[in-house]
Design a protein around this motif. Structure first.
Motif, PDB file in Angstrom:
ATOM      1  N   GLY A 182       0.810  -1.214   0.000  1.00 51.81           N
ATOM      2  CA  GLY A 182       0.000   0.000   0.000  1.00 51.81           C
ATOM      3  C   GLY A 182       0.845   1.267   0.000  1.00 51.81           C
ATOM      4  O   GLY A 182       1.848   1.358   0.710  1.00 51.81           O
ATOM      5  N   GLY A 183       0.420   2.243  -0.783  1.00 46.41           N
ATOM      6  CA  GLY A 183       1.165   3.498  -0.868  1.00 46.41           C
ATOM      7  C   GLY A 183       0.359   4.712  -0.484  1.00 46.41           C
ATOM      8  O   GLY A 183       0.766   5.840  -0.779  1.00 46.41           O
ATOM      9  N   LEU A 184      -0.781   4.510   0.184  1.00 45.73           N
ATOM     10  CA  LEU A 184      -1.645   5.639   0.508  1.00 45.73           C
ATOM     11  C   LEU A 184      -0.927   6.674   1.365  1.00 45.73           C
ATOM     12  O   LEU A 184      -1.073   7.882   1.147  1.00 45.73           O
ATOM     13  N   ASP A 185      -0.162   6.248   2.340  1.00 49.51           N
ATOM     14  CA  ASP A 185       0.537   7.200   3.200  1.00 49.51           C
ATOM     15  C   ASP A 185       1.501   8.061   2.383  1.00 49.51           C
ATOM     16  O   ASP A 185       1.552   9.290   2.534  1.00 49.51           O
ATOM     17  N   ILE A 186       2.248   7.436   1.493  1.00 49.87           N
ATOM     18  CA  ILE A 186       3.181   8.186   0.643  1.00 49.87           C
ATOM     19  C   ILE A 186       2.437   9.094  -0.321  1.00 49.87           C
ATOM     20  O   ILE A 186       2.841  10.242  -0.575  1.00 49.87           O
ATOM     21  N   ASN A 187       1.308   8.618  -0.843  1.00 46.92           N
ATOM     22  CA  ASN A 187       0.518   9.426  -1.771  1.00 46.92           C
ATOM     23  C   ASN A 187      -0.042  10.676  -1.102  1.00 46.92           C
ATOM     24  O   ASN A 187      -0.292  11.689  -1.768  1.00 46.92           O
ATOM     25  N   LEU A 188      -0.272  10.603   0.204  1.00 48.91           N
ATOM     26  CA  LEU A 188      -0.776  11.765   0.934  1.00 48.91           C
ATOM     27  C   LEU A 188       0.316  12.806   1.171  1.00 48.91           C
ATOM     28  O   LEU A 188       0.034  14.009   1.185  1.00 48.91           O
ATOM     29  N   ILE A 189       1.537  12.343   1.354  1.00 46.04           N
ATOM     30  CA  ILE A 189       2.608  13.240   1.789  1.00 46.04           C
ATOM     31  C   ILE A 189       3.458  13.752   0.630  1.00 46.04           C
ATOM     32  O   ILE A 189       3.735  14.958   0.521  1.00 46.04           O
ATOM     33  N   ALA A 190       3.901  12.860  -0.258  1.00 39.39           N
ATOM     34  CA  ALA A 190       4.920  13.216  -1.247  1.00 39.39           C
ATOM     35  C   ALA A 190       4.495  14.334  -2.201  1.00 39.39           C
ATOM     36  O   ALA A 190       5.271  15.284  -2.415  1.00 39.39           O
ATOM     37  N   PRO A 191       3.296  14.302  -2.810  1.00 41.71           N
ATOM     38  CA  PRO A 191       2.954  15.376  -3.751  1.00 41.71           C
ATOM     39  C   PRO A 191       2.891  16.750  -3.096  1.00 41.71           C
ATOM     40  O   PRO A 191       3.318  17.743  -3.692  1.00 41.71           O
ATOM     41  N   THR A 192       2.364  16.812  -1.872  1.00 39.95           N
ATOM     42  CA  THR A 192       2.281  18.092  -1.180  1.00 39.95           C
ATOM     43  C   THR A 192       3.664  18.602  -0.817  1.00 39.95           C
ATOM     44  O   THR A 192       3.968  19.797  -0.945  1.00 39.95           O
ATOM     45  N   TRP A 193       4.522  17.713  -0.363  1.00 43.44           N
ATOM     46  CA  TRP A 193       5.896  18.092  -0.009  1.00 43.44           C
ATOM     47  C   TRP A 193       6.626  18.634  -1.229  1.00 43.44           C
ATOM     48  O   TRP A 193       7.299  19.675  -1.174  1.00 43.44           O
TER      49      TRP A 193
END
Length: 251
Positions: free
Chosen positions: A195-206
């Protein structure tokens, strides 16, 4: 469906009534905020005295006089610029505010971000980045502000509720007592393995925050702090992934 079946009886109209009820503007009376062209450098070296938190005989009896004293209690011994940031945020949460307040808020973060990041605690830093959601000057500032307002707001709700489980924020759940139940809104379960949901939440905004010179230093600092945080759902997911990997390696 009746109101008894709703999490928020009355739906959106009731939610808006409560939301708007907390947004009445301050009555400033004879007082005002510092002007847009105030000397920020001087404010970084000036220290908030105890007297700013105290009521004086010549104080106006206004909602603003009460609020500025209340905020001052948190900034005694800190810089006047850090205090000003708090005053601006408290106004910018309202329906109406002094006309120059949004521009002054953006100016202090454009010109004195390093000082503010060093002077403010994490709670006020989070409040600052969330303020850009409604008062950012560029699409990037508003989008990053909205994304982090939602991210940190949901973290606060979830982490608060989780304290009733008897576990500390840095204590990850084990695998033995998982309940395989329907997730709200029929969402698919999260996969610890892939699962990559956590990364999908953080990386684009960062990544987006890095491109803006005003919100960028603040947003990136907070996301770096989140990455270093020893507790919270993201760190617990990492721990659970590592435990699962060790389990699978032993099989």
């Amino acid at each position: 469906m009746t109101d008894d079946d709703l999490t928020y009886p009355g739906g959106l109209p009731a939610l808006l009534d409560r939301y708007e009820g907390r947004r009445d503007p301050f009555n400033f009376g004879p007082e005002s905020l510092p002007p847009l062209d105030c000397d920020l450098t001087a404010l970084t070296s000036a220290i908030v005295p105890q007297s700013k938190s105290e009521k004086h005989s010549d104080d106006a009896r206004t909602s603003w006089a009460w609020k500025r004293r209340d905020i001052a209690r948190e900034f005694i011994g800190n810089s006047e610029l850090a205090y000003l940031n708090g005053l601006l945020i408290s106004n910018l949460r309202k329906r109406d505010f002094p006309e120059h307040a949004p521009a002054l808020f953006r100016r202090i973060w454009k010109e004195e971000a390093d000082h503010l990041i060093g002077a403010l605690n994490l709670r006020w830093l989070v409040s600052s980045v969330q303020t850009f959601a409604d008062h950012g000057d560029t699409p990037t500032q508003r989008e990053v502000g909205h994304a982090l307002r939602m991210l940190f707001g949901m973290m606060k709700l979830y982490e608060f509720e989780r304290t009733f489980s008897g576990k500390a924020p840095d204590d990850a759940f084990g695998f033995g007592r998982r309940v395989k139940a329907r997730l709200p809104l029929d969402m698919e379960s999260f996969s610890l393995k892939s699962g990559g949901l956590d990364i999908n939440l953080i990386a684009p905004t960062w990544e987006q925050a890095q491109g803006d010179p005003v919100i960028g230093p603040l947003a990136c600092h907070l996301l770096e702090e989140l990455n270093r945080e020893q507790g919270g759902v993201f760190r617990r997911l990492r721990i659970m992934r590592e435990r699962r990997e060790r389990q699978m390696a032993r099989k």
